[in-house]
Design a protein around this motif. Structure first.
Motif, PDB file in Angstrom:
ATOM      1  N   ALA A  22      47.969  41.157  87.185  1.00 32.77           N
ATOM      2  CA  ALA A  22      47.149  40.152  86.922  1.00 32.77           C
ATOM      3  C   ALA A  22      46.939  39.722  85.731  1.00 32.77           C
ATOM      4  O   ALA A  22      46.978  38.469  85.426  1.00 32.77           O
ATOM      5  CB  ALA A  22      45.768  40.321  87.762  1.00 32.77           C
ATOM      6  N   LEU A  23      46.996  40.438  84.824  1.00 28.79           N
ATOM      7  CA  LEU A  23      46.723  40.602  83.200  1.00 28.79           C
ATOM      8  C   LEU A  23      47.904  39.821  82.724  1.00 28.79           C
ATOM      9  O   LEU A  23      47.816  38.988  81.824  1.00 28.79           O
ATOM     10  CB  LEU A  23      46.167  41.692  82.548  1.00 28.79           C
ATOM     11  CG  LEU A  23      44.763  42.185  82.942  1.00 28.79           C
ATOM     12  CD1 LEU A  23      44.837  43.559  82.091  1.00 28.79           C
ATOM     13  CD2 LEU A  23      43.796  41.239  82.488  1.00 28.79           C
ATOM     14  N   PHE A  24      48.999  40.236  83.389  1.00 30.64           N
ATOM     15  CA  PHE A  24      50.327  39.523  82.798  1.00 30.64           C
ATOM     16  C   PHE A  24      50.446  38.224  83.018  1.00 30.64           C
ATOM     17  O   PHE A  24      50.963  37.482  82.527  1.00 30.64           O
ATOM     18  CB  PHE A  24      51.480  40.444  83.246  1.00 30.64           C
ATOM     19  CG  PHE A  24      52.905  39.802  82.934  1.00 30.64           C
ATOM     20  CD1 PHE A  24      53.310  39.665  81.669  1.00 30.64           C
ATOM     21  CD2 PHE A  24      53.352  39.245  84.076  1.00 30.64           C
ATOM     22  CE1 PHE A  24      54.680  39.216  81.442  1.00 30.64           C
ATOM     23  CE2 PHE A  24      54.498  38.435  83.747  1.00 30.64           C
ATOM     24  CZ  PHE A  24      55.396  38.511  82.557  1.00 30.64           C
ATOM     25  N   LEU A  25      50.052  38.108  84.643  1.00 30.76           N
ATOM     26  CA  LEU A  25      50.232  36.663  84.900  1.00 30.76           C
ATOM     27  C   LEU A  25      49.089  35.505  84.267  1.00 30.76           C
ATOM     28  O   LEU A  25      49.563  34.491  83.961  1.00 30.76           O
ATOM     29  CB  LEU A  25      49.699  36.463  86.468  1.00 30.76           C
ATOM     30  CG  LEU A  25      50.986  36.885  87.405  1.00 30.76           C
ATOM     31  CD1 LEU A  25      50.557  36.967  89.015  1.00 30.76           C
ATOM     32  CD2 LEU A  25      52.344  36.190  87.130  1.00 30.76           C
ATOM     33  N   ILE A  26      48.062  36.137  83.872  1.00 28.13           N
ATOM     34  CA  ILE A  26      47.014  35.305  83.030  1.00 28.13           C
ATOM     35  C   ILE A  26      47.454  34.898  81.792  1.00 28.13           C
ATOM     36  O   ILE A  26      47.535  34.100  81.347  1.00 28.13           O
ATOM     37  CB  ILE A  26      45.889  35.953  83.173  1.00 28.13           C
ATOM     38  CG1 ILE A  26      45.111  35.979  84.666  1.00 28.13           C
ATOM     39  CG2 ILE A  26      44.694  35.328  82.099  1.00 28.13           C
ATOM     40  CD1 ILE A  26      43.890  36.771  84.647  1.00 28.13           C
ATOM     41  N   TRP A  27      47.981  36.093  81.277  1.00 30.21           N
ATOM     42  CA  TRP A  27      48.815  35.948  79.701  1.00 30.21           C
ATOM     43  C   TRP A  27      49.881  34.911  79.653  1.00 30.21           C
ATOM     44  O   TRP A  27      49.950  34.073  78.914  1.00 30.21           O
ATOM     45  CB  TRP A  27      48.966  37.073  79.196  1.00 30.21           C
ATOM     46  CG  TRP A  27      49.869  37.109  78.041  1.00 30.21           C
ATOM     47  CD1 TRP A  27      49.484  37.065  76.588  1.00 30.21           C
ATOM     48  CD2 TRP A  27      51.277  36.887  77.835  1.00 30.21           C
ATOM     49  NE1 TRP A  27      50.544  36.725  75.869  1.00 30.21           N
ATOM     50  CE2 TRP A  27      51.696  36.833  76.430  1.00 30.21           C
ATOM     51  CE3 TRP A  27      52.251  37.261  78.727  1.00 30.21           C
ATOM     52  CZ2 TRP A  27      52.954  37.052  76.218  1.00 30.21           C
ATOM     53  CZ3 TRP A  27      53.666  37.256  78.342  1.00 30.21           C
ATOM     54  CH2 TRP A  27      54.195  36.984  76.937  1.00 30.21           C
ATOM     55  N   ASP A  28      50.681  35.183  80.761  1.00 36.31           N
ATOM     56  CA  ASP A  28      51.808  34.310  80.706  1.00 36.31           C
ATOM     57  C   ASP A  28      51.458  32.723  80.923  1.00 36.31           C
ATOM     58  O   ASP A  28      52.162  31.887  80.473  1.00 36.31           O
ATOM     59  CB  ASP A  28      52.729  34.698  82.068  1.00 36.31           C
ATOM     60  CG  ASP A  28      54.061  34.014  81.896  1.00 36.31           C
ATOM     61  OD1 ASP A  28      54.783  33.746  80.805  1.00 36.31           O
ATOM     62  OD2 ASP A  28      54.420  33.420  82.907  1.00 36.31           O
ATOM     63  N   TRP A  29      50.592  32.520  81.953  1.00 39.19           N
ATOM     64  CA  TRP A  29      50.040  31.242  82.296  1.00 39.19           C
ATOM     65  C   TRP A  29      49.457  30.545  81.086  1.00 39.19           C
ATOM     66  O   TRP A  29      49.605  29.407  80.742  1.00 39.19           O
ATOM     67  CB  TRP A  29      48.864  31.084  83.345  1.00 39.19           C
ATOM     68  CG  TRP A  29      48.635  29.946  83.865  1.00 39.19           C
ATOM     69  CD1 TRP A  29      49.160  28.728  84.347  1.00 39.19           C
ATOM     70  CD2 TRP A  29      47.141  29.323  83.866  1.00 39.19           C
ATOM     71  NE1 TRP A  29      48.536  27.820  84.580  1.00 39.19           N
ATOM     72  CE2 TRP A  29      47.516  28.106  84.296  1.00 39.19           C
ATOM     73  CE3 TRP A  29      45.935  29.945  83.283  1.00 39.19           C
ATOM     74  CZ2 TRP A  29      46.052  27.278  84.213  1.00 39.19           C
ATOM     75  CZ3 TRP A  29      44.871  29.135  83.337  1.00 39.19           C
ATOM     76  CH2 TRP A  29      44.802  28.026  83.932  1.00 39.19           C
ATOM     77  N   GLN A  30      48.487  31.180  80.031  1.00 42.74           N
ATOM     78  CA  GLN A  30      48.068  30.649  79.085  1.00 42.74           C
ATOM     79  C   GLN A  30      49.143  30.447  77.841  1.00 42.74           C
ATOM     80  O   GLN A  30      48.965  29.765  77.063  1.00 42.74           O
ATOM     81  CB  GLN A  30      46.613  31.493  78.728  1.00 42.74           C
ATOM     82  CG  GLN A  30      45.661  31.566  79.596  1.00 42.74           C
ATOM     83  CD  GLN A  30      44.467  32.289  79.187  1.00 42.74           C
ATOM     84  OE1 GLN A  30      44.551  33.142  78.199  1.00 42.74           O
ATOM     85  NE2 GLN A  30      43.458  32.079  79.772  1.00 42.74           N
TER      86      GLN A  30
END
Length: 61
Positions: A22-30
């Motif tokens: 989930a942290l990776f997805l949030i970082w990638d999205w931002q």
């Protein structure tokens, strides 16, 4: 009792994976630039007269 430790370790490992994912997805999205939908090539251009730019065999020669 070892069965309980294995169960706890498996749950901890699973929870750690999903938190990191989930942290990776949030970082990638931002971190990713927002797509400009007007400059995207058409996904399907059947009968429109446009050339699809997606594959090497679709490029005009």
């Amino acid at each position: 009792m070892p069965i309980q430790h294995t169960s706890v370790n498996r749950r901890l490992l699973s929870l750690s994976f999903w938190i990191i994912f989930a942290l990776f997805l949030i970082w990638d999205w931002q971190a990713s630039p927002k797509p400009d939908l007007r400059k995207e090539p058409p996904a399907i251009a059947l009968g429109s007269g446009q050339i699809i730019l997606g594959g090497h065999c679709a490029n005009p020669q």
